[in-house]
Design an enzyme around this catalytic site. Sequence first.
Site, PDB file in Angstrom:
ATOM      1  N   GLY A  71       0.805  -1.217   0.000  1.00 27.55           N
ATOM      2  CA  GLY A  71       0.000   0.000   0.000  1.00 27.55           C
ATOM      3  C   GLY A  71       0.838   1.267   0.000  1.00 27.55           C
ATOM      4  CG  ASN A 151      -5.675   3.694   8.803  1.00 21.62           C
ATOM      5  OD1 ASN A 151      -6.125   4.615   8.127  1.00 21.62           O
ATOM      6  ND2 ASN A 151      -4.633   3.834   9.586  1.00 21.62           N
ATOM      7  CB  THR A 237      12.848  -9.751 -10.155  1.00 23.23           C
ATOM      8  OG1 THR A 237      13.983  -9.498 -10.990  1.00 23.23           O
ATOM      9  CG2 THR A 237      12.396 -11.192 -10.309  1.00 23.23           C
ATOM     10  CB  CYS A 322       2.299   3.194  10.848  1.00 27.43           C
ATOM     11  SG  CYS A 322       1.334   2.215   9.736  1.00 27.43           S
TER      12      CYS A 322
HETATM   13  C1  LIG Z   1      -5.233   2.615   4.860  1.00 31.21           C
HETATM   14  C2  LIG Z   1      -3.846   2.106   4.681  1.00 31.21           C
HETATM   15  N1  LIG Z   1      -3.113   2.546   3.651  1.00 31.21           N
HETATM   16  C3  LIG Z   1      -1.862   2.114   3.442  1.00 31.21           C
HETATM   17  C4  LIG Z   1      -1.263   1.224   4.296  1.00 31.21           C
HETATM   18  C5  LIG Z   1       0.146   0.795   4.049  1.00 31.21           C
HETATM   19  O1  LIG Z   1       0.172  -0.457   3.411  1.00 31.21           O
HETATM   20  P1  LIG Z   1       1.467  -1.381   3.431  1.00 31.21           P
HETATM   21  O2  LIG Z   1       1.657  -1.838   4.828  1.00 31.21           O
HETATM   22  O3  LIG Z   1       1.118  -2.507   2.483  1.00 31.21           O
HETATM   23  O4  LIG Z   1       2.589  -0.565   2.912  1.00 31.21           O
HETATM   24  C6  LIG Z   1      -1.988   0.746   5.390  1.00 31.21           C
HETATM   25  C7  LIG Z   1      -1.382  -0.203   6.350  1.00 31.21           C
HETATM   26  O5  LIG Z   1      -1.102   0.116   7.482  1.00 31.21           O
HETATM   27  C8  LIG Z   1      -3.310   1.207   5.594  1.00 31.21           C
HETATM   28  O6  LIG Z   1      -4.046   0.807   6.634  1.00 31.21           O
END
Ligand SMILES: Cc1ncc(COP(=O)(O)O)c(C=O)c1O
Length: 381
Positions: A71, A151, A237, A322
């Site tokens: 993401g 999230n 890759t 995060c």
């Molecule tokens: C809404 C949202 N966007 C982006 C991400 C980031 O994704 P990734 O962990 O695959 O980089 C997250 C994950 O925490 C998320 O909840």
Amino acid sequence: MKQIYFDNAATTKIDERVLKEMLSYFNEKFGNASSVHEKGREAREAMEKARKIIAKSINAKKSEIYFTSGGTESNNWALKGLFFENYPEKNHIITTKVDHDCVLNTCKWLETQGAEVTYLDVDEEGFVNLEQLKNSITEKTIIVSVIHGNNEIGTIQDLEAIGKICREKNVLLHTDACQSFTKVPIDVKKQNLDLVTLNAHKIHGPKGVGAIYIREGIRITPFFHGGGHERKMRSGTENITGIVGFGKAVDVANKKDIEKMKILRDKLIDGILKIENVRLNGPMGNKRLCNNINVSFNNIEGEAIGGYLEQRGIMTSTGSACASHSLESSHVLKAIRLSPIQSNSSIRISISKFTTDEEVDYFLKTLPGIVKKLRRLSPLS
Ligand SMILES: Cc1ncc(COP(=O)(O)O)c(C=O)c1O
């Protein structure tokens, strides 16, 4: 002690069917999808099968799906790729105050490169103000980027309404659908979506793999330059094992699991709200992600509740995964007008298709005692 994992918005356990599908791609079918021999063909076929499943799930064409590392990369690519493709003729980006940090921090960095960014307000449940969106679009606007399912507080934005505005005003619409993918219908045509960010590890697939849908005909600067993989748009890759797992995770996702999660979510919400002085953050019902609960408890710290819950085997989180190591209050809770004290008194409980009724009962039996104890100890009560 039994462990109860209620942090599925951070990441999910891999589904056994996904793991099984992936295993042979680590050793037997280890080919590079760019190789022209049998091993290469085998890898390419597996990758194309996954691409087809993912494309179909959002009503896109196979050729509109590009695999990425997740993401974060997809969101970075959408924003930076479109900015550098259009700058300096156009330099305006619109996003929201409740988007994920990987969108917000990309926008902040783009501001240092000449971008002008509008961060849209949301209401007390986390919904974007559509009038403000309409009024913010100018002839310099390149893209509107709005998170689909939040999230932290689970708010599901009305993409169809947002898409209609963007189409009328002739600007591109990107959505970060990492949390909503397979949980809420996504139809790129019906919702007028131009770019969509997806990832695997929130849906019982592997970490480190994601995808981006880029509507055919959109001009965007490639993200990685190199050997020309992914139709010269994203070199490197391909992570075949991860891609195979991603495809399988989408393939096994189904409505029954969603309905089950909704019932458990509502049981949790009802049970938690029976405790005095608790506030639910985000909306109720169908406008909320089926796996998300976020609540604030007057006069006690969310971190303390999380600590006591963990002593009893229950893993939850405060803020987003995060950001939960940082001491800053959540930008999402701030945007829905929580005070710093209310924000710090919040926890997020995020369930999955593997959550059981017994786990929910155990949680609801355990939580009130913890809240009572912490309130007794709190200098604020
Ligand atoms: C809404 C949202 N966007 C982006 C991400 C980031 O994704 P990734 O962990 O695959 O980089 C997250 C994950 O925490 C998320 O909840």
